[in-house]
Enzyme design. Structure first.
Site, PDB file in Angstrom:
ATOM      1  N   SER A   1      -8.312  -2.852  -2.557  1.00 52.47           N
ATOM      2  CA  SER A   1      -9.073  -1.604  -2.407  1.00 52.47           C
ATOM      3  C   SER A   1     -10.175  -1.485  -3.444  1.00 52.47           C
ATOM      4  O   SER A   1     -11.303  -1.097  -3.124  1.00 52.47           O
ATOM      5  CB  SER A   1      -8.132  -0.394  -2.506  1.00 52.47           C
ATOM      6  OG  SER A   1      -7.299  -0.346  -1.366  1.00 52.47           O
TER       7      SER A   1
ATOM      8  N   TYR B   1      -3.315  -1.576   7.949  1.00 51.31           N
ATOM      9  CA  TYR B   1      -4.239  -2.559   8.514  1.00 51.31           C
ATOM     10  C   TYR B   1      -4.227  -2.470  10.036  1.00 51.31           C
ATOM     11  O   TYR B   1      -3.301  -1.939  10.637  1.00 51.31           O
ATOM     12  CB  TYR B   1      -3.826  -3.980   8.104  1.00 51.31           C
ATOM     13  CG  TYR B   1      -3.939  -4.240   6.633  1.00 51.31           C
ATOM     14  CD1 TYR B   1      -5.171  -4.503   6.053  1.00 51.31           C
ATOM     15  CD2 TYR B   1      -2.810  -4.219   5.814  1.00 51.31           C
ATOM     16  CE1 TYR B   1      -5.279  -4.746   4.689  1.00 51.31           C
ATOM     17  CE2 TYR B   1      -2.907  -4.457   4.454  1.00 51.31           C
ATOM     18  CZ  TYR B   1      -4.141  -4.726   3.899  1.00 51.31           C
ATOM     19  OH  TYR B   1      -4.246  -4.963   2.557  1.00 51.31           O
TER      20      TYR B   1
ATOM     21  N   ASP C   1      -3.986  -1.791  -6.708  1.00 53.21           N
ATOM     22  CA  ASP C   1      -4.475  -2.350  -5.449  1.00 53.21           C
ATOM     23  C   ASP C   1      -5.838  -3.026  -5.621  1.00 53.21           C
ATOM     24  O   ASP C   1      -6.884  -2.393  -5.508  1.00 53.21           O
ATOM     25  CB  ASP C   1      -4.541  -1.220  -4.413  1.00 53.21           C
ATOM     26  CG  ASP C   1      -4.864  -1.705  -3.014  1.00 53.21           C
ATOM     27  OD1 ASP C   1      -5.202  -2.905  -2.865  1.00 53.21           O
ATOM     28  OD2 ASP C   1      -4.804  -0.895  -2.074  1.00 53.21           O
TER      29      ASP C   1
ATOM     30  N   GLN D   1      -1.079   2.328  -5.894  1.00 48.18           N
ATOM     31  CA  GLN D   1      -2.514   2.508  -5.653  1.00 48.18           C
ATOM     32  C   GLN D   1      -3.376   2.021  -6.811  1.00 48.18           C
ATOM     33  O   GLN D   1      -4.415   1.404  -6.616  1.00 48.18           O
ATOM     34  CB  GLN D   1      -2.814   3.983  -5.381  1.00 48.18           C
ATOM     35  CG  GLN D   1      -2.477   4.399  -3.959  1.00 48.18           C
ATOM     36  CD  GLN D   1      -2.799   5.855  -3.692  1.00 48.18           C
ATOM     37  OE1 GLN D   1      -2.900   6.649  -4.633  1.00 48.18           O
ATOM     38  NE2 GLN D   1      -2.951   6.217  -2.438  1.00 48.18           N
TER      39      GLN D   1
ATOM     40  N   ARG E   1       0.857  -1.198   0.000  1.00 50.26           N
ATOM     41  CA  ARG E   1       0.000   0.000   0.000  1.00 50.26           C
ATOM     42  C   ARG E   1       0.884   1.236   0.000  1.00 50.26           C
ATOM     43  O   ARG E   1       1.071   1.898   1.016  1.00 50.26           O
ATOM     44  CB  ARG E   1      -0.935  -0.042   1.192  1.00 50.26           C
ATOM     45  CG  ARG E   1      -2.041  -1.057   0.943  1.00 50.26           C
ATOM     46  CD  ARG E   1      -3.219  -0.897   1.856  1.00 50.26           C
ATOM     47  NE  ARG E   1      -4.383  -1.544   1.270  1.00 50.26           N
ATOM     48  CZ  ARG E   1      -5.543  -1.660   1.881  1.00 50.26           C
ATOM     49  NH1 ARG E   1      -5.713  -1.171   3.076  1.00 50.26           N
ATOM     50  NH2 ARG E   1      -6.547  -2.255   1.283  1.00 50.26           N
TER      51      ARG E   1
END
Length: 441
Positions: free
Chosen positions: A133, A228, A130, A127, A122
């Site tokens: 996500s 997380y 990902d 991004q 991350r």
């Protein structure tokens, strides 16, 4: 350079690893793209749409994979499905390796380089790649839609000539990507929203969306690595359960989103908490695929307990198959592009790239990810071959990130001569203490 896309075979999987849009991008990168016939049907992508984007339609998975240098997939493929691929072919997908080490070992033997997209770091650069996500975002949205469908009342406050309709109360447990999208969606529908998270920093994000943040002071903060949450201690779990029990009893809809990579979902809602809710209330458990955050969740089913509806769909993003496939396919292409020489229009993998190192599970016939090196021995072949170090229990539930230094210093302490056996008994234990530093999340 040939790229193959197979039809997903796991029950209930509606997504596909490519869209007509991404097929066009891959063709533009110089690839010949083969798509198995019917691969996009469940995502509303026709074979003709793929063909018009520049792909060829293969009659079977074997025909699509034959000679492929890259294979794109949604779920972990079977080792047999990769037969016929080019030597050292790259396989990109969500592999779900924890608890499936024998399958990873079998995939390693195919000689392919297997990349687990869910291990993508991350960081800003990654991004756009990902997958967690992009899919969690959709799951958070769909959770509210599913809840609204099962809730037999209006969500927003309404001022009518016949009187006022009070807004539904929605409680979101977990303010990660899925939780924040659930909060935003419930607010758009006019609900009164509250949310909780074990990370204190999440409070600002929750409140920025117009929801009330409910936090247990006893937790202080349970932020882990990579954004997380870490696993809670017993005392923290008890404090959280006490807060949740009081709050849940007054809610109409509860959405749970708590997951710890590689472990069963933590139980946040007990049977007693469910029974404290009013008839007609709804619980949507986004962790159902890992056993569920609610004690009463039945994975893959919609159940009812004393008037409370419990929704336990196991592939929530897949309920929005077209959108989910579009986003997932873009994630894959964004990562694959970093491994292609655009001038030569051929694969050029930088094996030292941090993204490659974090996601690479197998290469050249071996399991290479530090968290899974023990998987090499997993498929117990019937007593034969080399002795395996018995103490080497996998670091599976440890970190999802790239770097555990477990396997390095594992060689057995040097053999002692018979003359020194007695002295060695005392010396040996001193050496193994520092070797196992595998942190959890």
């Amino acid at each position: 350079m040939k790229i193959a896309i197979m039809r997903e075979t796991q029950a209930g999987e509606t997504r596909v690893a490519a869209s007509p849009e991404t097929i066009g991008k891959l063709v533009g990168l110089g690839a010949d793209v083969a798509v198995e016939k019917g691969a996009g049907e469940a995502s509303r992508f026709t074979d003709n749409a793929f063909k018009q984007a520049g792909a060829t339609i293969a009659a079977s998975a074997a025909a699509a994979v034959k000679g492929a240098d890259v294979i794109l997939t949604v779920r972990r493929p079977k080792a047999t499905a990769l037969s016929g691929a080019a030597k050292g072919a790259l396989v990109l997908g969500t592999i779900d390796p924890y608890g499936n080490e024998s399958d990873i070992a079998a995939l390693a033997k195919t000689g392919t380089s297997l990349f687990a997209m869910e291990f993508m770091p991350r960081i800003t650069r990654a991004q756009v790649m990902d997958v967690l996500s992009s899919q969690a975002n959709l799951a958070g949205y769909q959770a509210v839609i599913d809840a609204a469908g099962a809730f037999d009342r209006a969500m927003p406050m309404m001022m009518t000539a016949a009187g006022t309709v009070r807004p539904a109360k929605v409680f979101v447990m977990g303010a990660g990507v899925a939780g924040l999208q659930a909060i935003a969606t419930a607010r758009r529908l006019g609900a009164m929203v509250s949310a909780t998270d074990v990370r204190a920093a999440a409070g600002e994000q929750v409140e920025s969306l117009g929801a009330k943040f409910v936090f247990v002071e006893a937790l202080k903060d349970a932020s882990g690595e990579g954004g997380y949450a870490r696993e809670l201690t017993k005392d923290e779990q008890a404090a959280q359960a006490e807060l949740v029990a009081k709050h849940i009893a007054t809610q109409d809809i509860v959405i749970t989103t708590a997951l710890i990579p590689g472990r069963p979902a933590p139980k946040l809602i007990s049977k007693q908490m469910v029974e404290s809710m009013a008839p007609g209330s709804v619980i949507v458990d986004l962790a159902a695929e890992r056993g569920g955050n609610c004690e009463m969740t039945q994975p893959g089913k919609i159940a009812e307990h004393k008037g409370v509806t419990l929704i336990g769909h196991t592939n929530v993003a897949g309920r929005l198959s077209t959108t989910a496939s579009n986003l997932y396919a873009r994630n894959l292409v964004a990562f694959l592009e970093t491994m292609i020489d655009k001038e030569a229009k051929s694969l050029a993998v930088n094996w030292d790239d941090e993204l490659v190192q974090a996601t690479l599970l197998t290469r050249d016939g071996a399991v290479v990810h530090p968290n899974f090196k023990g998987a090499k021995a997993a498929p117990a072949k019937k007593p034969a071959k080399a002795k395996l170090p018995p103490a080497e229990k996998e670091a599976a539930p440890a970190k999802t990130g790239a770097a555990s230094k477990t396997a390095a210093a594992k060689k057995p302490a040097a053999k002692k001569t018979t003359a020194r056996k007695t002295a060695a008994k005392k010396a040996a234990p001193a050496k193994s203490g520092a070797a196992n530093k595998t942190g959890g999340k």
